[in-house]
Write a protein that holds these residues in place. Structure first.
Motif, PDB file in Angstrom:
ATOM      1  N   VAL A   1     -63.867 -80.531  40.067  1.00 22.56           N
ATOM      2  CA  VAL A   1     -64.387 -80.546  41.435  1.00 22.56           C
ATOM      3  C   VAL A   1     -65.904 -80.354  41.428  1.00 22.56           C
ATOM      4  CG1 VAL A   1     -64.356 -79.364  43.658  1.00 22.56           C
ATOM      5  CG2 VAL A   1     -62.211 -79.813  42.448  1.00 22.56           C
ATOM      6  N   GLN A   2     -66.369 -79.393  40.626  1.00 22.08           N
ATOM      7  CA  GLN A   2     -67.802 -79.121  40.574  1.00 22.08           C
ATOM      8  C   GLN A   2     -68.588 -80.313  40.042  1.00 22.08           C
ATOM      9  OE1 GLN A   2     -68.285 -75.522  38.247  1.00 22.08           O
ATOM     10  NE2 GLN A   2     -66.696 -74.458  39.446  1.00 22.08           N
ATOM     11  N   LEU A   3     -68.086 -80.943  38.988  1.00 22.17           N
ATOM     12  CA  LEU A   3     -68.825 -82.029  38.351  1.00 22.17           C
ATOM     13  C   LEU A   3     -68.801 -83.310  39.171  1.00 22.17           C
ATOM     14  CD1 LEU A   3     -67.690 -81.456  34.659  1.00 22.17           C
ATOM     15  CD2 LEU A   3     -70.001 -81.142  35.560  1.00 22.17           C
ATOM     16  N   SER A   4     -67.723 -83.530  39.898  1.00 25.34           N
ATOM     17  CA  SER A   4     -67.576 -84.794  40.632  1.00 25.34           C
ATOM     18  C   SER A   4     -68.016 -84.706  42.087  1.00 25.34           C
ATOM     19  CB  SER A   4     -66.111 -85.233  40.594  1.00 25.34           C
ATOM     20  OG  SER A   4     -65.306 -84.368  41.367  1.00 25.34           O
ATOM     21  N   GLY A   5     -67.957 -83.514  42.644  1.00 24.67           N
ATOM     22  CA  GLY A   5     -68.295 -83.370  44.057  1.00 24.67           C
ATOM     23  C   GLY A   5     -67.249 -83.951  44.984  1.00 24.67           C
ATOM     24  N   THR A   6     -66.021 -84.198  44.466  1.00 21.85           N
ATOM     25  CA  THR A   6     -64.959 -84.734  45.304  1.00 21.85           C
ATOM     26  C   THR A   6     -63.776 -83.792  45.348  1.00 21.85           C
ATOM     27  OG1 THR A   6     -63.876 -85.962  43.496  1.00 21.85           O
ATOM     28  CG2 THR A   6     -65.625 -87.068  44.685  1.00 21.85           C
TER      29      THR A   6
END
Length: 502
Positions: free
Chosen positions: A497-502
């Protein structure tokens, strides 16, 4: 032919004859004539519902592999003349199997005659795409409760028990003799209780024993992110259903990469969970020592929400340092390496890992041994019911003796210890698969070996792994895989979630 009344320009000389020659060549599958009537060069285009082909060579390769176009007749043809050397031709077609389609072509006059420079073809969609689904409903099974997954829909891989339905395992002979299940598999029941409904039962490679997504009986599900390329398997139908927007969650399994590979090929998020973290009750086994529950989604946040439903409580979190491993990354093709490099790492581990190929071979041998132990009694005398690819694997599995299996098991145990030491408290960042999705029909041998060497790392040590979608410079999906110690599934989902922002 009718001429567009707005322009009142007749068809240019020779166009009607070229159009008729094209139609005859299409119905007789005259590949040489079809090649001649499509303009040469890298900018010629042909599109349909599956995707866009750009370049004469790509169109020619597509035609050469499809076995001919469906039988049809022309019922209307309209010409809009642009000038003496260019015209738009729209034809309404009626298929022999029923339904009407439409073909739009932009024709241009070249020194040696007329040729198509761009075309789009539409045909009636099937009521059920049997490459993706074995059964589908609206929904097939409604939610049994309410919770975090309210409103979500699940494509269930055809290995999980769904009450009242049979498990088909991607093989018609198995499906024919399978009894109706009396209760849902544990993972299916949990998803239903959390508010999700079952959209349908999705296709799988036979007995989940392939990473390609090409079932000899039902074909390869479409890959909308990489048209005319493989979907990835063995969680093929579930992945394609999610990618196509026909379900929001693809429930699958991962033994040797069967979540991570389709996730990479189709630009999805996917998780292989820690071995044994989620009960496998009601799941048809391939190799119990490696089989895990997994799922795919289009967003990292939904991937995590499903984890909140299915995973056990979080163990104490360890570090989140992202570590690259050059010895593993080097197994991938250069475009995938460059795409994975877009995930920033905090450090690299440069140890050489000379035993990678021995580890991969031991994984495949022990997997094959286990697969024959659980399926051999049924397959004996029925190997001819399998497609060539999967049959060859089971034939090899049947030939493995106790001594060879025991040696492989010892190597698997040594590899597991070494891999867990390599991972430690860090999170490895490696390619999910060694390449982008291969084109349908190409030799998969080299790609499979490299990909299995990568995916077996998590399998050998029973580790959780999350695939994040990345994109190559050529615009094709690939996967970056986060791998951590056993039990750190929730940490990986948070990182996704943190790395993708989705």
């Amino acid at each position: 032919m009718t001429v567009d009344p707005g322009r009142r320009l007749p068809p240019p000389p020779g166009l009607v004859e070229a159009f008729r020659a094209y139609e005859q060549a299409l119905m007789t599958n005259d590949l040489a004539e079809l090649d001649r009537l499509f303009a040469p060069g890298p900018t010629t285009m042909r599109g349909d519902a599956q995707g866009l082909l750009v370049g004469h060579h790509m169109i020619s390769a597509f035609r050469g592999g499809r076995g001919g176009a469906p039988a049809r007749r022309i019922v209307q043809t309209h010409v809009q003349t642009i000038d003496d050397d260019h015209a738009l031709v729209v034809a309404v077609t009626e298929l022999e199997r029923g339904g009407r389609g439409q073909q739009t072509q932009l024709w241009a006059r070249f020194p040696d005659g007329w040729a198509v420079t761009a075309a789009h073809v539409s045909v009636p969609p099937p009521a059920l795409d049997t490459r993706v689904w074995r059964l589908v409903g609206d929904p097939l099974v409604p939610a049994t409760g309410s919770g975090a997954l309210d409103g979500e829909s699940v494509a269930v891989k055809d290995l999980y028990a769904v009450a009242g339905q049979r498990v088909g395992a991607g093989n018609p002979a198995w499906l024919e003799q399978a009894p109706a299940e009396t209760q849902h598999a544990a993972a299916v029941a949990s998803l239903l209780a959390a508010g999700a409904s079952i959209r349908g039962i999705a296709r799988t490679d036979e007995f989940a024993y392939s990473l390609a997504g090409a079932n000899a009986h039902t074909g390869s599900p479409p890959n909308p992110r990489a048209p005319y390329r493989l979907s990835g398997g063995s969680t093929s139908g579930s992945a394609s259903a999610v990618s196509l927007g026909q379900a929001t969650i693809g429930l699958g399994t991962d033994t040797g990469g069967s979540i991570r590979v389709p996730a990479a090929y189709q630009g999805l998020f996917g998780i292989r969970t820690t071995h044994g973290a989620i009960p496998r009750d009601g799941l048809l086994a391939l190799a119990p020592g490696f089989d895990t529950v997994g799922w795919l989604t289009r967003t990292a946040s939904l991937l995590r929400t499903v984890g909140d439903v299915l995973l056990p409580p979080r163990v104490a979190s360890s570090g989140t340092r992202l570590v690259g491993v050059p010895a593993l990354t080097a197994l991938a093709e250069s475009d995938v390496v460059a795409a994975v490099a877009g995930i920033p790492v905090d450090a690299t581990d440069d140890r050489p890992l000379p035993d990678l190929q021995a580890w991969r071979a031991a994984f495949q041998t022990w997997q094959a041994w286990e697969a024959w132990q659980v399926r051999g009694s049924w397959l004996t005398g029925r190997l001819d019911t399998l497609g060539d690819d999967v049959r060859s694997r089971f034939e090899h599995a049947a030939s493995i003796g106790h001594d060879q299996a025991d040696a492989a098991r010892r190597t698997v145990d040594r590899a597991a210890r070494a891999i867990r030491d390599l991972v430690g408290d860090d999170v490895l960042v490696i390619p999910s698969a060694s390449s982008v999705a291969p084109r349908v029909g190409v030799d998969l041998g080299p790609v499979r070996t490299a990909t299995m060497t990568l995916t077996s790392i998590a399998g050998l040590a029973g580790l959780p792994a999350v695939s994040l979608p990345v994109t190559t410079s050529g615009g094709l999906p690939a996967g970056a895989c986060l791998v951590a110690a056993p039990g750190r599934d929730r940490d990986l989902l948070d990182l996704a979630v943190q790395l993708s922002g989705t």
